[in-house]
Design a protein around this motif. Sequence first.
Motif, mmCIF file in Angstrom:
data_model
loop_
_atom_site.group_PDB
_atom_site.id
_atom_site.type_symbol
_atom_site.label_atom_id
_atom_site.label_comp_id
_atom_site.label_asym_id
_atom_site.label_seq_id
_atom_site.Cartn_x
_atom_site.Cartn_y
_atom_site.Cartn_z
ATOM 1 N N ASN A 246 0.832 -1.212 0.000
ATOM 2 C CA ASN A 246 0.000 0.000 0.000
ATOM 3 C C ASN A 246 0.861 1.255 0.000
ATOM 4 O O ASN A 246 0.538 2.269 -0.620
ATOM 5 N N TYR A 279 -4.471 -9.510 -4.453
ATOM 6 C CA TYR A 279 -5.184 -8.284 -4.126
ATOM 7 C C TYR A 279 -5.219 -7.399 -5.377
ATOM 8 O O TYR A 279 -4.197 -7.194 -6.026
ATOM 9 N N LEU A 415 -6.923 -5.765 5.242
ATOM 10 C CA LEU A 415 -6.630 -6.576 4.057
ATOM 11 C C LEU A 415 -6.336 -8.020 4.436
ATOM 12 O O LEU A 415 -6.706 -8.952 3.709
ATOM 13 N N PHE A 431 -13.671 -4.754 -0.557
ATOM 14 C CA PHE A 431 -13.484 -4.012 0.695
ATOM 15 C C PHE A 431 -14.829 -3.407 1.088
ATOM 16 O O PHE A 431 -15.392 -2.602 0.339
#
Lengths: 442, 79
Positions: A246, A279, A415, A431
């Motif tokens: 991230n 992801y 996550l 999410f």
Amino acid sequence: MSTDKNTKQVDLELRQFIKNLGYIAGGTALLTTVPWLQSFTTDKLSEIKNEKARVAILGTGSRGQYHIMNLLRIPHAEIVALCDNYPPNLKTASDLCPKAKTYTDYRKMLESKDIDGVIICTPLNWHAPMVLDSLAAGKHTFCEKSMALTMDECKAIYEAYLRTDRVLYFGMQRLFDEKYIKGLSLIHSGLIGDIVGIRCHWFRNNDWRRPVPSPELERKINWRLYWESSGGLTTELATHQLEVSNWAMKRIPESVVGMGDIVFWKDGREVYDSISLTYHYRNGVKTTYESLISNKFNGLGEQVLGHKGTMELEKGQYFFEDVAPAPGILQLINNVEKRVFSTVPIAGPSWVPETASKQKPHYVIEGMVHTTAGGSMVGAENDGSDNLISAFCQAVITGEKAKDIVEECYSSTMLCLLGNQAMKEQRKVDFPDEYKIPYLKF
Amino acid sequence: MKDIIIPVQRQKKELRILLICFACSFLLNIAAIIIYKTSWAEVITQLGYVFIIALAFYVLIAIIRLIIYLISTLFKKRK
């Protein structure tokens, strides 16, 4: 607590590094990209040099003892209390800091007026209740990663953090690791071009078990192996690497798919020993995460793939896609040798110099870079943990809240938990809106 | 043991041969740069290899000269 006056201040190198970052950037421009470091300066250290943060360790198992060893090297820290409901761990910790008062009930410990800050190193299912109780008791709080066992608990901690004036830190040590700070700043400067993919992995070869003196202590001591107290490989390992992912992307993924299984350690555990997750970010970039604990060949790593190059953050090195060809004279010799000698049987290796293009690594930091193969179940050396704890102790003294550390931990923990959900339910998980916070950018 | 004296003329001859070898290997480097389209900076950066190749040429020529010398000595003896 004993301090060795000859021991170098544990975090001086990073503080100097941050100072240099500021100079290079022509001010604080670069530091705005790593806001949690803005007060981690040599100037601030000299301001607090005569003060000590009185801290308590809540959970004195392996990680708690690891932090004790770091704290003993920090001049502005004093361990005043220890708490654990497992006597052997409490005894070991007490031997390390004999002056610290010992407790078996953390609520009793939180009543003490002699404690400024609490460092929580307990099983994951205890993170939320202990963090909330600690903040409610008016203590500055540090909690090991991940944030909590469930999404609701994470949300509750985040909301308490918004209300409190107490300092709250989480054990995201890569935020304080010079190698990652420099590596990520190079990525953000465009060194490797646009990020087109991220690959993370963490491989080990051990059963993750601790010795258990009697069967009724199995779930207490081997808490990592059971869903009631652990998030498995995601919350214990992936959380760090998803946080880095991230950090590189400056956003977080929208969805995740994955698979988890127990392929080797079929010993009654519940959590997976082999996981594979993908992801998905809104711009199409994907972070793949793989972890298994029955093969250590590949160790641990984060590869940020750019269209101009690749950054291997854990190793502190990067490579460019375009490699300069070998010099013309070497290419000429190589071709002549092939034409002249290809039909002549000559024993032994060719005398021709190697001309194959090789990608040479460039290093994020000159000199020795600390890397780890990821095999330790306690903690690596010089991985930022010591700097992080030092920053927390400084914040306990100054009362200055950390910028973005809580949000970074919240993001990566969410996550991890979503990854677990995807694996258990065998479907793509988005999410959830109800858990989004303003900090998150998709 | 006798002193070995290399006449100045002989020295000059060997130096000339070495210079010619160096010139050839230098030109070889230039040719390689053109053929393989590499950087002209290699004129300088690859001088090490140019010297090594020049020495290799010199040794090769020395071997050929030695062979010629031995053969011509053999013929003279037969006559």
